[in-house]
Design a protein around this motif. Sequence first.
Motif, mmCIF file in Angstrom:
data_model
loop_
_atom_site.group_PDB
_atom_site.id
_atom_site.type_symbol
_atom_site.label_atom_id
_atom_site.label_comp_id
_atom_site.label_asym_id
_atom_site.label_seq_id
_atom_site.Cartn_x
_atom_site.Cartn_y
_atom_site.Cartn_z
ATOM 1 N N GLU A 1 0.846 -1.199 0.000
ATOM 2 C CA GLU A 1 0.000 0.000 0.000
ATOM 3 C C GLU A 1 0.876 1.242 0.000
ATOM 4 O O GLU A 1 1.946 1.268 0.586
ATOM 5 N N ASP A 2 0.393 2.277 -0.684
ATOM 6 C CA ASP A 2 1.118 3.544 -0.705
ATOM 7 C C ASP A 2 0.869 4.283 0.611
ATOM 8 O O ASP A 2 -0.045 3.952 1.363
ATOM 9 N N ALA A 3 1.720 5.285 0.886
ATOM 10 C CA ALA A 3 1.592 6.072 2.108
ATOM 11 C C ALA A 3 0.900 7.399 1.793
ATOM 12 O O ALA A 3 0.684 7.743 0.637
ATOM 13 N N GLY A 4 0.568 8.150 2.821
ATOM 14 C CA GLY A 4 -0.067 9.456 2.641
ATOM 15 C C GLY A 4 0.958 10.537 2.351
ATOM 16 O O GLY A 4 2.138 10.264 2.148
ATOM 17 N N LYS A 5 0.467 11.759 2.331
ATOM 18 C CA LYS A 5 1.342 12.883 1.985
ATOM 19 C C LYS A 5 1.499 13.784 3.199
ATOM 20 O O LYS A 5 0.514 14.082 3.892
ATOM 21 N N LEU A 6 2.732 14.220 3.465
ATOM 22 C CA LEU A 6 2.975 15.124 4.588
ATOM 23 C C LEU A 6 3.319 16.505 4.056
ATOM 24 O O LEU A 6 4.110 16.641 3.141
ATOM 25 N N ILE A 7 2.676 17.508 4.643
ATOM 26 C CA ILE A 7 2.971 18.876 4.221
ATOM 27 C C ILE A 7 3.453 19.646 5.449
ATOM 28 O O ILE A 7 2.762 19.686 6.473
ATOM 29 N N HIS A 8 4.625 20.233 5.325
ATOM 30 C CA HIS A 8 5.157 20.988 6.452
ATOM 31 C C HIS A 8 4.468 22.345 6.558
ATOM 32 O O HIS A 8 4.240 23.015 5.563
ATOM 33 N N ASP A 9 4.083 22.704 7.760
ATOM 34 C CA ASP A 9 3.429 23.984 7.991
ATOM 35 C C ASP A 9 4.425 24.914 8.690
ATOM 36 O O ASP A 9 4.706 24.758 9.881
ATOM 37 N N PRO A 10 5.011 25.858 7.947
ATOM 38 C CA PRO A 10 6.069 26.686 8.528
ATOM 39 C C PRO A 10 5.558 27.651 9.595
ATOM 40 O O PRO A 10 6.318 28.073 10.455
ATOM 41 N N ILE A 11 4.257 27.975 9.563
ATOM 42 C CA ILE A 11 3.739 28.950 10.538
ATOM 43 C C ILE A 11 3.658 28.341 11.930
ATOM 44 O O ILE A 11 4.160 28.874 12.904
ATOM 45 N N PHE A 12 3.044 27.146 12.009
ATOM 46 C CA PHE A 12 2.925 26.491 13.319
ATOM 47 C C PHE A 12 4.100 25.560 13.593
ATOM 48 O O PHE A 12 4.181 24.953 14.642
#
Lengths: 95, 476
Positions: free
Chosen positions: B126-137
């Motif tokens: 199975e593929d994994a999800g996507k992580l997005i870095h949030d520079p503000i928090f």
Amino acid sequence: MIITDEIIEYVSSLARLDLNAEEKIKIKGEIEKIIDYMDILNTLDTADVEPMSHVLPAVNVFREDEVVPSYPRDEILKNAPDSDEGAFRVPKTVE
Amino acid sequence: MKDYEMVIGLEVHTELSTKTKIFCSCTTEFGGEPNTHCCPICTGMPGVLPKLNKKVVEYGIAVGLATNCSITPYGKFDRKNYFYPDLPKAYQISQLYLPICRDGFIEIEGKDFKKKIGIHEIHMEEDAGKLIHDPIFDTTRADYNRCGVPLLEIVSEPDFRSADEVIAYLETLKAILQYLGVSDCKMQEGSLRADVNLSVRPKGQTEFGTRTEMKNLNSFRSIARAIAAEKKRQIEVLESGEKVVQETRRWDDDAGYSYAMRSKEDAQDYRYFPEPDLAPVEISEEWKAEIRATLPMLPKERRNKYIEEFGLSDYDAGLITGIKALADYFDDVNAIVNDPKEVANWLLGSFMRVAKEGEDDSFRILLDPDKLAKIIAMIKTNKINRNTGKDVFFAVWKDNLDPEVYVEEHDLAMVGDDDLVKDTVAKILAENPKTVEQYKGGKTKVLGFLVGQCMKELKGKADPGTINAMLRESLK
Ligand SMILES: [Zn+2]
């Protein structure tokens, strides 16, 4: 088998468990007991026994490739300790 | 400095184009608002039961058969345990002990090589999800829309010795996957990804050197660049008397270098064990035969057909059949104009160039096949000349315009009036007495200039061959 402090350290870090000194001693004893039990099992002759990976005799349990609507996002995020802009919010993770 | 040789093995992940995910019925459609293609199974909620998508197994068997693998009659899934928030279960369901396919090969060829690349194994996962870095928090947001999309991981043997071989393999593999219709293989969208395992050794040495694994390679171009850079880096390490460290490195295509991703003390220990929630997969001879019977014509077979049936050269046939969309287009145009060599010349010339103009490795066809057929027909019936045909092609390509209407609107049809052509030839000859003299004096090369002048006078709407003949006749 002797379970060393290093093994306890390593296994707990793999499992992301933060154990205090008391817990480490307790867990060490428990793991030793489990491993000793494996040693008893190891005395049995299993040369003619097929390794078993599943207890049920079932094979080929399939689902057809048909789309079912996904959950409403609010439902999915209900279980998140923290969420933001429709996404699960987790501690900063960078590679 | 010693002479070094590279040894490369590839791990290719391809997202399968099933409608639903591998263990739940959520859609696999690309895009969508974060976490809208999710359910308790693919977000790893406790107590849920995954159920295997039959199509994933069928696609796995098809890829295995097409790559000369043996299909595992009794396979199962295993849990690969690790903590990383792109996988909410804290394990990935994969196959370690009994992967669906083993021991295959793919034949590749290029300018100076023709060889077999071994396939070590192919497994389902199975593929994994996507992580997005949030520079503000300074936190990370997780989107699980891709989590659970079915993947095949195709693991090669360490059989590559150059970047050219790697690219040829990826192109061949991509063509096979597209012919089978099991994946759209878009590197930009991540549906085809390759990790490169690379080591170097002094030429003549039989044992392998220490290898590194390179990740984040998003195009064929970046793969070729990353291979060149890593080879250089490893040779420099060895030449300076140090040792190559076995590690995973991340390629930064903008910067043109890679950096180590995980330190050694954090070495991965995945503690694989059999996945208890999924039943084993039994693949009978009958099932295999059934899928074999439905396999479409594969690139190699189609190439032979183009050589034998259409009389194309081996090279041209290879280029056209190497891209499924191009081969399909070829068939469509040829069905109308019935002139394989002419169609092949078009596709391998101007067409190939504009189709590959995109930023990525994608191949875009913007013009309907019947429209290219119209251009070819207009040239054959002498409605337009070949040069005009090319201009019309470039003009109508982007917006898929009707070339007949375009020729009409821009008044590009050749003048059917023979007298007008004759008059023009006479006029040009009269206007250029010096050139005529030069020609008669033996400088026959100046004929080209006269042809050009006539074409200019006729605004390109004449057949240069006819004018050429007329000029020769008049200058006798
Ligand atoms: Zn789901």
